[in-house]
Design a protein around this motif. Structure first.
Motif, short mmCIF file in Angstrom:
data_model
loop_
_atom_site.label_atom_id
_atom_site.label_comp_id
_atom_site.label_asym_id
_atom_site.label_seq_id
_atom_site.Cartn_x
_atom_site.Cartn_y
_atom_site.Cartn_z
N PHE A 104 0.81 -1.22 0.00
CA PHE A 104 0.00 0.00 0.00
C PHE A 104 0.84 1.26 0.00
O PHE A 104 0.32 2.36 -0.02
CB PHE A 104 -0.95 0.00 1.21
CG PHE A 104 -0.30 -0.45 2.48
CD1 PHE A 104 0.51 0.40 3.18
CD2 PHE A 104 -0.48 -1.74 2.93
CE1 PHE A 104 1.14 -0.02 4.33
CE2 PHE A 104 0.14 -2.18 4.09
CZ PHE A 104 0.96 -1.32 4.79
N PRO A 106 3.76 3.89 -1.71
CA PRO A 106 4.01 4.24 -3.11
C PRO A 106 5.26 3.60 -3.71
O PRO A 106 5.29 3.33 -4.90
CB PRO A 106 4.13 5.77 -3.10
CG PRO A 106 4.18 6.20 -1.71
CD PRO A 106 3.77 5.07 -0.83
N PRO B 606 5.07 10.92 -4.96
CA PRO B 606 5.39 10.61 -3.55
C PRO B 606 6.45 11.56 -2.98
O PRO B 606 6.39 11.92 -1.81
CB PRO B 606 5.92 9.17 -3.61
CG PRO B 606 5.32 8.60 -4.83
CD PRO B 606 5.19 9.72 -5.81
N MET B 626 -0.80 9.45 -0.42
CA MET B 626 0.09 8.34 -0.78
C MET B 626 -0.74 7.10 -1.15
O MET B 626 -0.44 6.41 -2.13
CB MET B 626 1.00 7.99 0.41
CG MET B 626 2.00 9.09 0.76
SD MET B 626 3.46 8.99 -0.27
CE MET B 626 4.59 10.05 0.65
N LEU B 627 -1.78 6.81 -0.35
CA LEU B 627 -2.62 5.65 -0.64
C LEU B 627 -3.35 5.84 -1.98
O LEU B 627 -3.47 4.92 -2.77
CB LEU B 627 -3.65 5.45 0.47
CG LEU B 627 -3.27 4.49 1.60
CD1 LEU B 627 -4.33 4.53 2.68
CD2 LEU B 627 -3.12 3.08 1.09
N TYR B 629 -2.38 7.65 -4.48
CA TYR B 629 -1.40 7.52 -5.56
C TYR B 629 -1.13 6.06 -5.84
O TYR B 629 -1.06 5.62 -6.98
CB TYR B 629 -0.11 8.23 -5.17
CG TYR B 629 1.03 7.97 -6.12
CD1 TYR B 629 1.09 8.65 -7.34
CD2 TYR B 629 2.03 7.06 -5.82
CE1 TYR B 629 2.12 8.41 -8.22
CE2 TYR B 629 3.06 6.82 -6.70
CZ TYR B 629 3.11 7.49 -7.89
OH TYR B 629 4.13 7.24 -8.78
N ARG B 630 -0.99 5.25 -4.77
CA ARG B 630 -0.68 3.84 -4.93
C ARG B 630 -1.79 3.12 -5.70
O ARG B 630 -1.55 2.29 -6.56
CB ARG B 630 -0.46 3.21 -3.55
CG ARG B 630 -0.51 1.71 -3.49
CD ARG B 630 0.68 1.04 -4.14
NE ARG B 630 0.48 -0.40 -4.18
CZ ARG B 630 0.00 -1.05 -5.23
NH1 ARG B 630 -0.31 -0.41 -6.34
NH2 ARG B 630 -0.16 -2.36 -5.19
N TYR B 631 -3.05 3.44 -5.37
CA TYR B 631 -4.15 2.65 -5.94
C TYR B 631 -4.77 3.28 -7.18
O TYR B 631 -5.56 2.64 -7.85
CB TYR B 631 -5.20 2.35 -4.86
CG TYR B 631 -4.67 1.28 -3.94
CD1 TYR B 631 -4.61 -0.03 -4.37
CD2 TYR B 631 -4.13 1.59 -2.71
CE1 TYR B 631 -4.06 -1.01 -3.58
CE2 TYR B 631 -3.57 0.61 -1.91
CZ TYR B 631 -3.55 -0.68 -2.35
OH TYR B 631 -2.99 -1.66 -1.58
N PHE B 633 -3.44 3.92 -10.05
CA PHE B 633 -3.06 3.21 -11.27
C PHE B 633 -3.75 1.85 -11.34
O PHE B 633 -4.16 1.41 -12.40
CB PHE B 633 -1.54 3.04 -11.33
CG PHE B 633 -0.83 4.35 -11.31
CD1 PHE B 633 -0.64 5.04 -12.49
CD2 PHE B 633 -0.40 4.92 -10.14
CE1 PHE B 633 -0.02 6.26 -12.50
CE2 PHE B 633 0.22 6.15 -10.13
CZ PHE B 633 0.42 6.82 -11.31
N LEU B 634 -3.88 1.23 -10.17
CA LEU B 634 -4.53 -0.07 -10.11
C LEU B 634 -5.98 0.05 -10.58
O LEU B 634 -6.46 -0.75 -11.37
CB LEU B 634 -4.48 -0.58 -8.67
CG LEU B 634 -4.62 -2.07 -8.49
CD1 LEU B 634 -3.41 -2.79 -9.02
CD2 LEU B 634 -4.81 -2.39 -7.04
#
Lengths: 301, 693
Positions: A104, A106, B606, B626-627, B629-631, B633-634
């Protein structure tokens, strides 16, 4: 090895105990019923069974993501529960089936460092653990990459690195080899085997009956939430009826051996089969020529 | 719709940043409280934010405009996670968009948060709440929320622009005029956003009632919510009849009072309110020393006749275009040539027929009904063409009762029963001819494209690609590349960037042009962005720049540079002072956007968020970013895969079903984000996440 999170070459693996454990989901579906099992320190145990057989529930009970409706689960002497969640989480590492659930942060480095940071370790120790885990899992070159730019196999390895960086004494894996190519699967299993040989307790849910005999010592077969069989691999696989009840099959090599040789022994790996064949040929109980060289034999006749 | 970087003057940028900061701070504090009661709420909000971001990249086809639109998403987000959390999400999404696409900006972030975040979320949420209290279904309540929320976003944007671009006394009028200018395109889009929002909520409730209940969307008489202990949920209940009447009455009262207040305010600032035409256009004309313009369709001078012919020609042309395209698609050569296109095979009814006997029967029935429909349209079109041409040709011809003069007389009687108005068309027959031909050409084009689109009697669509998803990924890849700029600490880059953006607003054209040149040179030479990619990314800002030049040129009085003297209309005057002011503002906008692009394309998000954390931006906001940004693209990839799966099972679907497909796609994204948020929370806990401060 001195750089490893365990601080030495040997790992003091945890012992896991399920005592009369049962679990019922809120909708009323009973997923586990009366499970009585002890997984000893340093065991490599495979949990197998049909879909919906209770494998994932069992693993989640073990790490405290679910709490038993009956009985109890303990890791070493710590009973898994609301109050001991963090204590158990520091002892037991859990690898999710889908690495996208687990990663989770980056970047790769941030994600591996997440666990050690929460253990309250100093910056230098966190860095050391990140480096060791990343090198061990073969993702050191990826440390500065964003997670979303990784392949599925790379994500799996990063997820494992994040779990290992916490220095767990038991490792719980939910179908770790699913969706991996054969080489990645072999590399992952070799890594787990190596850690297990150093003392880490490994508990792994899987459907892959061909893979398990290569690595695991013991097997737990679940059927409809009950333990259908439990024990060393050879004992459980010797009784084929257990497997059919759990919607599983024999390893291919054992199946092949059953077809060609009417023997009571049942090898589970290619290596075991080879040894058994050589022994049978030497004892004159098996003539391999008609099987392996049918044409030459026909020509000679 | 985002207000581009540099458009708002410094004082307004600061003025809008204040309420935005307050709203985000309140939102964060409420989020924090809720996170304490339910620690998984943080991951839920972030993942829902990522899903809403991905949803906002989903293009909804607008057949009327022949283009696609993107849902604003904030009304949906407000319903799903609550309006305050939605304001926080909108702030984060706008920040990410400003850095990824240079859509919006950093100095205009406050204004954009106020319009999209505050206005969109709260109006959407309030509409949903009111409608649910009045017993509306989930779809209807969602529809109203989506529509009013979307309109509120544009209303707020229009007034922000009005205040920023016009002098204080004319700002309300300017804002009103801008909103009216938005309306023709925005009204259908608002309706579509409503259909989308309602549809997503309905699909969500149908597909996963447990999640709908968990999010508090279930009915009051449904199974109690709260899947996890301690989770706080808002729970909609049908109000009693008395409550409903009271709420509706209150809503009407508020609407009447606010409308009255608005008109009163306008009247106060200008003396009276006589509408946009008379109020603004007339005054502009007076400032030029000309008489006020006459209405464009002036019935006093025969314009109605002109436009009746124009309308008739459009209708006739449309019918002809429809029929000819249909015949062309049915002919073997036409079908062959159209097979590469998206609708030809359906127009011919070709591909579906071979699938099975049932499909073949349906297809032949559709073909037969299509033939009838085309036949009727052809007949109507033919008669209209004859009448229109006759009407134009006929003044000198007389063919009994149906001569041209007679036709004109009939038209005049319809247009003006009292017979008091001027009967000849303005500009004479030449103008009438021009209007007729233009109408025919337009009509044929419209009929032709409609025939392709509506093949088989129903509009058919291909589900388009996710708009902007490529930009997100390409921009992110670019940002992660190693360049000379990557070595500079993100904190330094952010500070320098913020100072330069501020100076850009107040320093004047020379500084802006220099900044623009430097940024473009660095982007091309150091960051190594391909020039075509750069042009594409700068395109929205270029369009805004041109609009600003034209707008300022037309509205600021001064020495005329261009003067177009239109007969009977106010002259079009472009002043040199106006142009200069326009170029000034355009330079500021372009420089600001290019600086944002430079920042976004040379620094991974980030790193920028980490820098913001160092500058003491609340940690919760950064964690959420941050979360997200991480998800992000998914979810973009998941949306893309779901869309591809839909297309593979039917490359073209009727419009209604396509809309349903979009709704279920959006609902599925929300479902996946909900489920995943629970697993992500578990993963965080298992690695000691609860010990984190």
């Amino acid at each position: 090895m001195m750089n490893s999170p365990w601080g030495g070459s040997s790992i003091d693996g945890s012992t896991v105990t399920f005592a009369h454990t049962g679990f019922v989901y809120p909708g009323g579906v009973r997923a586990l019923d009366g499970v009585d099992i002890t997984i000893r320190s340093g065991d490599f145990t495979a949990v197998m069974g049909a879909n919906g057989g209770g494998k994932s529930t069992m693993l989640k009970l073990l790490v405290g993501l679910l709490h038993p409706s009956e009985g109890r689960v303990s890791v070493d002497d710590v009973e898994v529960g609301h109050d001991t969640f963090n204590q158990v989480a520091a002892m037991v590492g859990y690898l999710f089936q889908d690495p996208n659930d687990q990663l989770f942060c980056p970047t790769v480095a941030a994600d591996i460092a997440y666990g050690p940071e929460n253990l309250g370790l100093g910056g230098a120790e966190v860095e050391r653990r990140v480096e060791w885990s990343a090198k061990t899992c073969g993702v050191f070159e990826l440390l500065d990459r964003p997670i979303h730019a990784l392949s599925y196999g790379q994500k799996k390895r990063v997820a494992l690195a994040g779990v290992l960086a916490m220095g767990p004494r038991a490792l719980v894996l939910d179908e770790p080899s699913s969706s991996l190519d054969p080489m990645a699967e072999a590399a992952l299993m070799r890594l787990l085997k190596g850690l297990n040989e150093r003392g880490l307790t490994v508990i792994m849910a899987t459907h892959d009956v061909d893979l398990i005999p290569l690595y695991a010592h013991r097997i737990i077969l679940l059927r409809g939430g009950h333990v259908a069989a439990e024990g060393p691999l050879a004992e459980v696989f010797a009784e084929g009826t257990h497997l059919e009840g759990c919607d599983l099959r024999l390893p291919r090599i054992a199946y092949l051996f059953d077809i060609f040789c009417d023997e009571s022994t049942r090898p589970l790996t290619v290596g075991q089969a080879r040894k058994e064949l050589v022994r049978m040929v030497e004892q004159g109980r098996l003539d391999l020529v008609p099987i392996l060289l049918p044409k030459e034999r026909g020509g000679a006749a | 719709m985002h207000i581009a970087e540099g458009i708002l003057p410094a004082e307004w940028a600061v003025a809008w940043a204040a309420p935005a900061a307050v709203a985000v701070a309140v939102g964060l504090s409420r989020l924090k409280k809720r996170t304490v009661a339910d620690p998984s709420f943080k991951s839920l909000v972030a993942l829902m934010g990522a899903a809403v971001f991905a949803i906002s990249l989903m293009p909804i086809p607008v057949p009327v405009a022949g283009s696609v639109s993107h849902p604003a998403g904030t009304p949906l987000a407000a319903i799903v996670v609550g309006p305050w959390a939605s304001v926080v999400l909108a702030g984060l999404a706008l920040l990410i968009q400003a850095l990824f696409f240079a859509h919006g900006g950093l100095t205009t972030l406050g204004a954009n948060i106020v319009s999209e975040g505050i206005a969109g979320s709260f109006v959407g949420f309030a509409s949903f709440w009111l409608a649910r209290r009045c017993g509306a279904s989930l779809f209807r309540a969602g529809f109203l929320a989506g529509m009013f929320g979307d309109l509120a976003v544009y209303l707020a944007t229009a007034f922000e622009l009005g205040l920023g671009l016009f002098p204080w006394s004319g700002s309300l009028r300017g804002g009103g005029a801008l909103f009216l200018a938005f309306l023709p395109t925005q009204l259908p889009l608002a309706v579509l956003e409503g259909v989308f929002t309602g549809g997503v909520l309905r699909s969500l409730a149908e597909l996963r009632p447990d999640i709908a209940r968990g999010l508090g969307l279930g009915r009051g008489d449904a199974v109690p919510p709260a899947p996890r202990d301690g989770r706080i949920r808002h729970h909609w209940r049908r109000g009693s009849r008395g409550v409903r009447v009271a709420i509706v009455g209150l809503a009407v009262l508020v609407a009447v009072v606010s409308l009255g207040g608005l008109l009163w305010a306008i009247a106060l600032t200008t003396g009276d309110w006589v509408g946009i035409d008379a109020g603004i256009m007339e005054r502009v004309a007076e400032e030029r020393g000309r008489a006020a313009w006459t209405p464009f369709i002036n019935t006093d001078v025969g314009d109605l006749l002109l436009f009746m012919f124009f309308g008739g020609a459009v209708a006739a042309g449309a019918a002809v275009g429809w029929v000819v395209q249909g015949m062309r698609a049915r002919s073997p050569s036409g079908r062959a040539s159209a097979s590469g296109g998206h609708a030809g095979s359906h127009a011919g009814g070709g591909v579906g027929g071979s699938v099975g006997s049932g499909a073949a029967r349906d297809d032949s029935t559709a073909r037969a009904s299509g033939r009838w429909r085309r036949g009727i349209w052809g007949l109507v079109g033919g008669v209209l063409v004859v009448l229109v041409l006759w009407g134009w040709l006929a003044p000198g011809l007389s063919l009994g009762p149906l001569d041209g003069a007679h036709l004109r007389t009939v038209a005049r009687v319809i247009a003006d029963p009292s017979g008091e108005q001027v009967l000849s068309a303005r500009g004479g027959d030449a103008v009438l001819f021009a209007f007729t031909v233009a109408g025919l050409v337009l009509g044929v084009a419209a009929g032709w494209s409609a025939s392709k689109r509506f093949a088989g009697g129903r509009p058919r669509l291909r589900l388009p690609r996710l708009h902007g998803s490529h930009d997100v990924r390409a921009g992110d890849r670019q940002a992660w590349k190693t360049t000379v700029l990557s070595a500079i600490d993100a904190r330094v880059k952010l500070a320098v960037g913020a100072v330069l953006l501020g100076v850009n607003l107040v320093a004047g054209q020379g500084f802006s042009l220099l900044l623009l040149a430097v940024c473009l040179a660095v982007l091309l030479a150091v960051v190594r962005v391909r020039w075509i990619a750069l042009v594409l990314r700068m395109l929205p800002a270029l369009v805004v720049g041109v609009m600003l030049v034209v707008l300022r040129g037309l509205t600021i009085p001064g020495q005329p540079v261009i003067l177009i003297d239109l007969p009977r209309l106010a002259p079009v005057v472009v002043s040199s002072e106006g142009l200069a002011a326009g170029f000034d503002l355009a330079a500021v906008v372009l420089a600001g956007v290019s600086l944002l692009l430079l920042l976004g394309l040379s620094t991974p998000l980030p790193a920028l968020l980490g820098a913001l954390r160092w500058y003491r931006v609340p940690g919760l906001l950064i964690d959420l970013g941050m979360l997200m940004y991480r998800y992000l693209f998914l979810f973009v990839e998941e949306a893309q895969r779901m869309r591809q799966a839909q297309r593979l099972r039917g490359p073209e679907v009727p419009w209604r079903r396509a809309m349903g497909g979009f709704n279920s796609l959006g609902a599925n994204l929300l479902i996946r984000s909900y489920d995943r948020s629970q697993r992500v929370y578990d993963a965080q806990r298992l690695r000691g996440g609860e010990r984190r401060p």
